[in-house]
Design a protein around this motif. Sequence first.
Motif, PDB file in Angstrom:
ATOM      1  N   SER A   6      -5.790   0.698  -1.311  1.00  0.00           N
ATOM      2  CA  SER A   6      -4.810   0.236   0.106  1.00  0.00           C
ATOM      3  C   SER A   6      -5.096   0.732   1.049  1.00  0.00           C
ATOM      4  O   SER A   6      -4.910  -0.224   1.707  1.00  0.00           O
ATOM      5  CB  SER A   6      -3.999  -0.607  -1.091  1.00  0.00           C
ATOM      6  N   ASN A  19       1.149  -1.538  -0.022  1.00  0.00           N
ATOM      7  CA  ASN A  19      -0.018   0.046  -0.300  1.00  0.00           C
ATOM      8  C   ASN A  19       0.306   1.141   0.058  1.00  0.00           C
ATOM      9  O   ASN A  19       0.385   2.399   0.331  1.00  0.00           O
ATOM     10  CB  ASN A  19      -1.363  -0.049   1.087  1.00  0.00           C
ATOM     11  N   TRP A  47       6.817   4.516   7.314  1.00  0.00           N
ATOM     12  CA  TRP A  47       6.294   5.019   8.619  1.00  0.00           C
ATOM     13  C   TRP A  47       7.023   5.718   9.333  1.00  0.00           C
ATOM     14  O   TRP A  47       8.123   5.467   8.607  1.00  0.00           O
ATOM     15  CB  TRP A  47       6.916   3.702   9.653  1.00  0.00           C
ATOM     16  N   ALA A  96      -2.840  -3.889  11.756  1.00  0.00           N
ATOM     17  CA  ALA A  96      -2.632  -4.197  10.305  1.00  0.00           C
ATOM     18  C   ALA A  96      -3.602  -4.689  10.248  1.00  0.00           C
ATOM     19  O   ALA A  96      -4.200  -5.301   9.310  1.00  0.00           O
ATOM     20  CB  ALA A  96      -1.095  -5.989  10.692  1.00  0.00           C
ATOM     21  N   LEU A 115       0.822  -4.889   5.947  1.00  0.00           N
ATOM     22  CA  LEU A 115       1.176  -3.971   6.961  1.00  0.00           C
ATOM     23  C   LEU A 115       1.848  -5.066   8.111  1.00  0.00           C
ATOM     24  O   LEU A 115       2.290  -4.369   9.358  1.00  0.00           O
ATOM     25  CB  LEU A 115      -0.395  -3.196   7.740  1.00  0.00           C
ATOM     26  N   TYR A 122       4.035  -3.476  11.372  1.00  0.00           N
ATOM     27  CA  TYR A 122       4.222  -3.297  12.531  1.00  0.00           C
ATOM     28  C   TYR A 122       5.034  -4.519  14.159  1.00  0.00           C
ATOM     29  O   TYR A 122       5.322  -3.769  14.859  1.00  0.00           O
ATOM     30  CB  TYR A 122       2.639  -3.463  13.096  1.00  0.00           C
ATOM     31  N   TYR A 131       4.266  10.112  18.855  1.00  0.00           N
ATOM     32  CA  TYR A 131       3.603  10.166  17.513  1.00  0.00           C
ATOM     33  C   TYR A 131       4.130   9.514  16.794  1.00  0.00           C
ATOM     34  O   TYR A 131       5.372   9.602  16.066  1.00  0.00           O
ATOM     35  CB  TYR A 131       3.932  11.650  17.223  1.00  0.00           C
ATOM     36  N   GLY A 132       3.046   8.750  15.628  1.00  0.00           N
ATOM     37  CA  GLY A 132       4.266   8.146  14.329  1.00  0.00           C
ATOM     38  C   GLY A 132       3.157   7.806  13.344  1.00  0.00           C
ATOM     39  O   GLY A 132       2.086   7.911  13.907  1.00  0.00           O
ATOM     40  N   VAL A 133       3.712   8.152  12.104  1.00  0.00           N
ATOM     41  CA  VAL A 133       2.341   7.531  10.941  1.00  0.00           C
ATOM     42  C   VAL A 133       3.131   7.343   9.858  1.00  0.00           C
ATOM     43  O   VAL A 133       4.484   7.198   9.314  1.00  0.00           O
ATOM     44  CB  VAL A 133       2.076   9.329  10.489  1.00  0.00           C
ATOM     45  N   PHE A 134       1.893   6.561   9.817  1.00  0.00           N
ATOM     46  CA  PHE A 134       2.035   6.083   8.195  1.00  0.00           C
ATOM     47  C   PHE A 134       1.605   7.284   6.853  1.00  0.00           C
ATOM     48  O   PHE A 134       0.543   7.417   7.249  1.00  0.00           O
ATOM     49  CB  PHE A 134       0.678   4.589   7.716  1.00  0.00           C
ATOM     50  N   ILE A 135       2.544   7.840   5.949  1.00  0.00           N
ATOM     51  CA  ILE A 135       1.884   7.961   5.144  1.00  0.00           C
ATOM     52  C   ILE A 135       2.294   7.758   3.586  1.00  0.00           C
ATOM     53  O   ILE A 135       3.702   6.734   3.606  1.00  0.00           O
ATOM     54  CB  ILE A 135       3.184   9.994   5.183  1.00  0.00           C
ATOM     55  N   SER A 136       0.987   7.572   2.982  1.00  0.00           N
ATOM     56  CA  SER A 136       0.833   6.769   1.966  1.00  0.00           C
ATOM     57  C   SER A 136       1.049   7.460   0.425  1.00  0.00           C
ATOM     58  O   SER A 136       1.091   6.636  -0.490  1.00  0.00           O
ATOM     59  CB  SER A 136      -0.086   5.532   1.765  1.00  0.00           C
ATOM     60  N   ALA A 137       0.813   8.687   0.432  1.00  0.00           N
ATOM     61  CA  ALA A 137      -0.025   9.746  -0.502  1.00  0.00           C
ATOM     62  C   ALA A 137      -0.199  10.906  -0.063  1.00  0.00           C
ATOM     63  O   ALA A 137       0.350  11.703   0.558  1.00  0.00           O
ATOM     64  CB  ALA A 137      -1.215   9.200  -1.241  1.00  0.00           C
ATOM     65  N   PRO A 195       5.188  17.008   8.566  1.00  0.00           N
ATOM     66  CA  PRO A 195       5.100  16.584   6.702  1.00  0.00           C
ATOM     67  C   PRO A 195       3.298  16.995   6.199  1.00  0.00           C
ATOM     68  O   PRO A 195       3.433  16.274   4.976  1.00  0.00           O
ATOM     69  CB  PRO A 195       5.178  15.208   7.126  1.00  0.00           C
ATOM     70  N   GLU A 228       8.236  10.509  15.820  1.00  0.00           N
ATOM     71  CA  GLU A 228       8.029  12.121  15.745  1.00  0.00           C
ATOM     72  C   GLU A 228       9.812  12.142  16.089  1.00  0.00           C
ATOM     73  O   GLU A 228       9.595  13.565  15.419  1.00  0.00           O
ATOM     74  CB  GLU A 228       7.460  11.539  17.290  1.00  0.00           C
ATOM     75  N   VAL A 248       4.878   1.207  17.819  1.00  0.00           N
ATOM     76  CA  VAL A 248       4.295   2.267  17.976  1.00  0.00           C
ATOM     77  C   VAL A 248       3.938   3.169  19.369  1.00  0.00           C
ATOM     78  O   VAL A 248       3.604   4.227  19.055  1.00  0.00           O
ATOM     79  CB  VAL A 248       2.753   2.030  17.557  1.00  0.00           C
ATOM     80  N   ALA A 294       2.466   2.152   2.524  1.00  0.00           N
ATOM     81  CA  ALA A 294       2.383   3.275   3.551  1.00  0.00           C
ATOM     82  C   ALA A 294       4.009   3.225   3.802  1.00  0.00           C
ATOM     83  O   ALA A 294       5.138   2.010   4.033  1.00  0.00           O
ATOM     84  CB  ALA A 294       1.223   2.654   4.911  1.00  0.00           C
ATOM     85  N   SER A 322      -4.126   7.919   3.084  1.00  0.00           N
ATOM     86  CA  SER A 322      -3.011   8.451   3.033  1.00  0.00           C
ATOM     87  C   SER A 322      -2.558   9.149   3.946  1.00  0.00           C
ATOM     88  O   SER A 322      -1.016   8.451   4.030  1.00  0.00           O
ATOM     89  CB  SER A 322      -3.247   9.836   2.639  1.00  0.00           C
ATOM     90  N   THR A 373      -2.667   7.466   8.198  1.00  0.00           N
ATOM     91  CA  THR A 373      -2.955   6.800   9.230  1.00  0.00           C
ATOM     92  C   THR A 373      -1.804   7.190  10.132  1.00  0.00           C
ATOM     93  O   THR A 373      -0.592   6.907  10.704  1.00  0.00           O
ATOM     94  CB  THR A 373      -2.125   5.190   9.250  1.00  0.00           C
ATOM     95  N   SER A 374      -2.813   7.786  11.143  1.00  0.00           N
ATOM     96  CA  SER A 374      -1.860   8.764  12.360  1.00  0.00           C
ATOM     97  C   SER A 374      -1.936   8.223  13.595  1.00  0.00           C
ATOM     98  O   SER A 374      -2.971   7.412  14.451  1.00  0.00           O
ATOM     99  CB  SER A 374      -2.374  10.172  12.619  1.00  0.00           C
ATOM    100  N   HIS A 375      -0.679   7.560  14.417  1.00  0.00           N
ATOM    101  CA  HIS A 375      -0.643   7.021  15.766  1.00  0.00           C
ATOM    102  C   HIS A 375      -0.568   8.356  16.756  1.00  0.00           C
ATOM    103  O   HIS A 375       0.966   8.593  17.088  1.00  0.00           O
ATOM    104  CB  HIS A 375       0.828   6.322  15.333  1.00  0.00           C
TER     105      HIS A 375
END
Lengths: 193, 452
Positions: free
Chosen positions: B261, A111, A115, B247, A146, A150, A160-166, A127, A118, A155, A113, B264, B266-268
């Motif tokens: 999929s 996908n 990771w 997941a 995914l 993980y 803070y953490g983020v998956f950015i995919s687009a 970002p 912070e 996490v 994504a 854009s 997905t914030s944790h």
Amino acid sequence: MSSREKILDAIRAAKPAGGGPVAYDVTPTHTGDVIAQFESSVVTNGGRFFRVSGLEETKTLIAREYASAYQIISTVTGIDGSRELRAEDDPHTLADVDLAVVQGEVGVAENAAIWLSESRLVKRVLPFIAQNLAILIREGDIVATLHEAYARISVAREGYGVFISAPSKTADIEQSLVIGAHGPRSLSVILTP
Amino acid sequence: MKSHAAGATQFLADRPRSKWHDDTLWFVRAKRDAAMHTVPDWEDLRNAASAIKDDVLANLDTYLIQFEQAATANGVKVLWAVDAEEHNRHVLNILKTHKVRRLVKSKSILTEECHLNPFLEKSGIEVVDTDLGERIVQFLGQPPSHIVMPAIHLKKKEIGDIFHEKIGTRAGEDDPQKLTEAARGHLRQKFLEADAALTGVNFAVAETGGFVVCTNEGNADMGVHLAPVHIASMGIEKIIPRAEHLAVFLRLLARSATGQSITSYTSHFHRPEPGRHLYIILVDNGRSRQLGRPDFRNSLKCIRCGACMNTCPVYRRSGGYSYGFTVPGPIGSILSPNLDLKAYSSLPFASTLCGSCTDVCPVKINIHEQLFNWRQVITEAHGQSPSKRLIMKAAGRLFAKPGLFRFTARVARTLFPLLPARITSWGKSRELPPIAKETFRDWYMKNVKKNE
């Protein structure tokens, strides 16, 4: 009785018997080249994909692709921006950033994504508020799904953490896809050795 | 309260729009199918997601306490709200504590359920919904008509008109790219001015005390990372035991919702940014009551993807507003009677029971069976309309006497084609199919019985 106790009591009275950790089996079935799949996912999501040989080529690429970017912030060692960013800065001061360059930790082939945590971002808003975003990711940090991602990240290690995919996008007006909703208008994913 | 049929009639009065709505949502359903087929272990994922949620429902108290402890240790303030009213009071108190005048919100169906916006506005707080679709319907003074695509019922021309009025776009401008660009400028200003940001919660992790918010626009993050105060409102059923479970759910969520999929962003969130404030409000508002209903508790597994709406032949044709509930469509029709059996009594009947909702549900909620079960409950509680009762009684008698049934069937076969189709509500927009020349029984006696 507090609301907390009221809710918990109501749950205890209502919940079904049984429970305990459940057994479930997800064995991600994956075959093929994860790098090729990652590239294809980036493009499908509306990002641009670049593969470089190292730091020097990355710098050249950024200079070429973002020739008109004036305010550049890079939190990647070895890549210089136009100004520094410190954790104590007011996030509002980033409103004029044209380009942010950051280092991704894990990339997901299925996908695209990536990771970001912070500490690598310095400011969480970076970002999102930047007009354009470039994420560097190492080839060895690409995983298939995914689940593997993980398994590699923790996490809760950082706040803070983020998956950015687009890039930031929306289809809220008659389902027409528009890139650049609130956040970056473009995303470049740069694969490094 | 207006019945679903009345609401649907209103929506269907504009036939071309209803057709367009139907086609648009079916297109989203088709995208979901395409995305689903790229995942070979899709059914394993659904089974896993459903099983994890079974565990959550059976141990909800334990997981909530675990979550609260972990979140508190992380420096997050955790509040509990029995109902919508208490949730709204918590939000207002937090805003007052931090002297907040301007609040930006990202998508939160829970705050719609709690009617938070009008409550805060009465206290002089400026509330700005920042998801583009939500901002559009907020400008129009409407609720969202779909939980994932809030403005799916509107045409770009209507959006252009309201943008012209509210944010000064050129009159007649209806290009989605230009309208979005205008909204971007308008909302960026709101993000920069906000004193606090409120988000919903897609998943909260018991073991780590953190939570996840998914958006495509990036509006949740723009809000919370700029404003010094972040409030996250979550229904108590949003908890999952462990981070690795994310997941499973994230692989299902966006694919089921829009065919992407993953979203854009997905914030944790686990800890507030240094010097800032993070609050989580855990809201019951009827959920523990639903947990106590064995036939309906599975509805609490819902992850709000909207797939059941996109596939529902009734939702697609009748529009979100025909349901008169925050969450429209099949899932809303099994959630709403729990909150007010009388007000929402028509919703479980707004279904053909075709079962498509159940088939697409990523957490395997038996939605169509629950719709059927609610019909029993509602009929028992409120009875049927006199005409329906009469018909049911007559039908019962008829089916009990084979001779009478055969006679009536013969008469009806002659009389029925002579009647105008509009005599029943089903006939209002349908042609009566031609009636077969021969009854099944006659055919059976002739062709099967005699050969035995």
